[in-house]
Design an enzyme around this catalytic site. Structure first.
Site, mmCIF file in Angstrom:
data_model
loop_
_atom_site.group_PDB
_atom_site.id
_atom_site.type_symbol
_atom_site.label_atom_id
_atom_site.label_comp_id
_atom_site.label_asym_id
_atom_site.label_seq_id
_atom_site.Cartn_x
_atom_site.Cartn_y
_atom_site.Cartn_z
ATOM 1 C CD GLN A 136 10.819 -7.428 -1.477
ATOM 2 O OE1 GLN A 136 10.607 -7.231 -0.293
ATOM 3 N NE2 GLN A 136 10.144 -6.802 -2.433
ATOM 4 C CG HIS A 150 3.634 0.775 -5.340
ATOM 5 N ND1 HIS A 150 3.887 1.784 -4.438
ATOM 6 C CD2 HIS A 150 4.052 -0.373 -4.757
ATOM 7 C CE1 HIS A 150 4.432 1.275 -3.355
ATOM 8 N NE2 HIS A 150 4.547 -0.032 -3.520
ATOM 9 C CB SER A 191 5.728 3.259 1.199
ATOM 10 O OG SER A 191 5.268 2.619 0.044
ATOM 11 N N GLY A 217 0.807 -1.224 0.000
ATOM 12 C CA GLY A 217 0.000 0.000 0.000
ATOM 13 C C GLY A 217 0.833 1.264 0.000
HETATM 14 O O1 PAF Z 1 8.245 -4.931 -1.515
HETATM 15 C C1 PAF Z 1 7.204 -4.954 -0.837
HETATM 16 O O2 PAF Z 1 6.396 -4.043 -0.853
HETATM 17 C C2 PAF Z 1 6.937 -6.146 0.075
HETATM 18 O O3 PAF Z 1 8.109 -6.644 0.603
HETATM 19 C C3 PAF Z 1 6.118 -7.256 -0.610
HETATM 20 C C4 PAF Z 1 6.876 -7.883 -1.776
HETATM 21 C C5 PAF Z 1 4.792 -6.699 -1.082
HETATM 22 C C6 PAF Z 1 5.838 -8.385 0.397
HETATM 23 O O4 PAF Z 1 5.138 -7.913 1.487
#
Ligand code: PAF
Length: 510
Positions: free
Chosen positions: A156, A36, A189, A30
């Site tokens: 990640q 995004h 964010s 969010g």
């Molecule tokens: O990168 C993110 O926003 C979060 O780590 C994800 C991949 C949505 C997992 O909660």
């Protein structure tokens, strides 16, 4: 498609059972920003799949309780942004939905130890385990074809690629480059928490990384000490600053063409990360394989799609063969060769059909070098040491700054042994003979019967694989693709997927 919001796991399971199309999945927590938006709109542009955005602030990935409590929540706005930019479905589960307390079958996962022992993993214990757990859970519920992630969270991204690989999940990961704000700082964010002064500090930090990248392009050196000194002078609190191999996250080695310079700093209560990729030259794709494997067609299309230079080394050998025949030169005599090589220039130029013409000493030979006469001697000529040495040097000179896809027989083994992606493209003799027969470029082959073509291909394979210098062999680290039964577009897409997996998108646009 009607826009839908789903909030319960049973509902999403039910929806999934009834949907026939493939799904693009964009997981988020969010507080959506332009990063995004780029993910959602890229997924929309890529294909006609259903675009599903999830919004879930995953408590398992927060090692700091107050960070979780303060995480910005802007759900109504997120829904508007998602739908306006290409989401078809939004999944907004509750914590109880994702981690039901009465469900013992929920798997709590551990992230790859190797990949989570560096960078953010050092100070954020359990963070990547939490990310793996939630993404695995969401992937099992949604079963998407594509998973869209940002390269901003490079570590990640690597950890989730590793998860997909080790759990053998049937999903392709697609990434987009880090998106930056007007002042160059990466979109996050958490940026909403920054005061004016803190924003100035992160801008300074991002700029230092950018300067390091520019310097590296010039002198191929990097001084972490220098950057740390500059950051400390601004009283910036550094959590880490590391120069690593972009895929293993081990210390960068001098032979690595691409490496990552990544850091995390603290600005007041907020922790921010940024990175740049350092490159000695732009990426190179090497495509080797025998005659008739589809190399040329595939390589040309890849060059066009990825906007890379197309280096057809076979055409260089053919052009040289053409000249030797034309000028009636006895190429078995070393002296004759030395003389002619001194005055040779082979150049590729785009023509009005966006194809490439080959010129030798300013004479366009694109058509003529495809004759059976040239096909029958090119292997012999390309096994002459002096000629090979000369052309390999020419090819390396063309590829010095990278940004190209080269096809041939010794690209991955001899010409560019450090290419980022090496492909060995092959096909059965039957298939290759059929292709040669219908090949519009090689007019003579169309008049030869299939059996004779097969014999010619076998002979060429034997000569290429058994010549003393640079024989046709698969490089140890090349990926073999057998093209029988696949369309050209399947093969091109497969190679582009492999390229995108090996080469960060960010380095593709630099
Ligand atoms: O990168 C993110 O926003 C979060 O780590 C994800 C991949 C949505 C997992 O909660």
């Amino acid at each position: 498609m009607k826009k839908v919001i789903i909030r319960k796991t049973e509902e999403i399971e039910n929806w999934r059972r009834n949907i026939n199309s493939d799904i693009n999945f964009i997981p988020t927590m969010g507080n959506l920003h332009n990063g995004h938006i780029k993910l959602i709109s890229t997924a929309k542009k890529d294909n006609t799949n259903v675009n599903l955005v999830s919004i879930f602030v995953n408590p398992l990935q927060f090692d700091d309780k107050s960070d979780l409590e303060n995480y910005p929540k802007t759900i109504e706005n997120d829904i508007k942004i998602s739908f306006a930019n290409g989401a078809d479905v939004i999944f907004i589960p509750s914590t109880e939905d994702i981690y039901p307390t009465n469900n013992k079958s929920i798997k709590f996962l551990k992230a790859s130890i190797e990949l989570s022992s560096a960078l953010c993993g050092l100070n954020r214990s359990g963070h990547f385990d939490g990310v793996c757990t939630v993404v695995f859970r969401l992937l099992n519920l949604i079963k998407p074809k594509n998973l869209y992630l940002g390269e901003k969270d490079w570590q990640q991204l690597l950890i989730l690629k590793n998860l997909v690989l080790t759990k053998k999940l049937n999903v392709a990961i697609r990434s987009i480059p880090t998106q930056r704000d007007f002042d160059g700082i990466p979109l996050s964010s958490r940026n909403v928490h920054l005061s004016k002064n803190e924003r100035k500090l992160i801008k300074f930090f991002s700029n230092e990384l950018l300067i390091a990248k520019k310097n590296f392009q010039q002198d191929k050196k990097i001084s972490l000490k220098e950057i740390i000194k500059n950051l400390s002078a601004e009283k910036i609190s550094i959590e880490y600053l590391e120069h690593l191999h972009p895929h293993t996250l081990q210390q960068a080695r001098s032979e690595d063409n691409i490496s990552i310079l990544a850091g995390a700093i603290r600005c007041g209560e907020t922790r921010l990360i940024d990175h740049v990729f350092l490159m000695k030259r732009k990426p190179i794709i090497a495509i080797d394989g025998p005659a008739g494997s589809g190399k040329s067609t595939v390589t040309k299309l890849i060059a066009k799609k990825l906007k890379l230079l197309y280096l057809d080394t076979g055409a260089m050998y053919r052009a040289l063969s053409w000249l030797l025949i034309k000028e009636n030169i006895d190429y078995k005599k070393e002296k004759n060769l030395q003389k002619i090589l001194k005055n040779i220039s082979i150049v590729f130029k785009s023509n009005e059909n966006s194809n490439q013409d080959v010129f030798i000493n300013n004479y366009c030979v694109t058509e003529e070098i495809r004759s059976q006469e040239i096909s029958s001697i090119v292997s012999k000529i390309s096994s002459i040491k002096e000629l090979r040495k000369f052309l390999v040097e020419e090819q390396r000179r063309i590829g010095e700054s990278g940004g190209l896809v080269a096809e041939g027989r010794d690209i991955g083994t001899t010409v560019f042994p450090d290419a980022e992606l090496k492909i060995f493209l092959t096909a059965s003799i039957d298939e290759r003979a059929k292709r040669r027969k219908s090949d519009k470029q090689s007019k003579d082959s169309q008049e030869i019967d299939l059996h004779t073509l097969k014999e010619l291909i076998k002979k060429r394979d034997f000569e290429d694989s058994n010549r003393e210098i640079s024989p046709l062999i698969k490089a140890n680290d090349a990926i073999e693709i057998i093209t029988d039964g696949y369309s050209i577009h399947d093969v091109v897409d497969k190679i582009i997927d492999l390229y995108n997996d090996k080469v960060p998108k960010e380095t593709q646009i630099q």
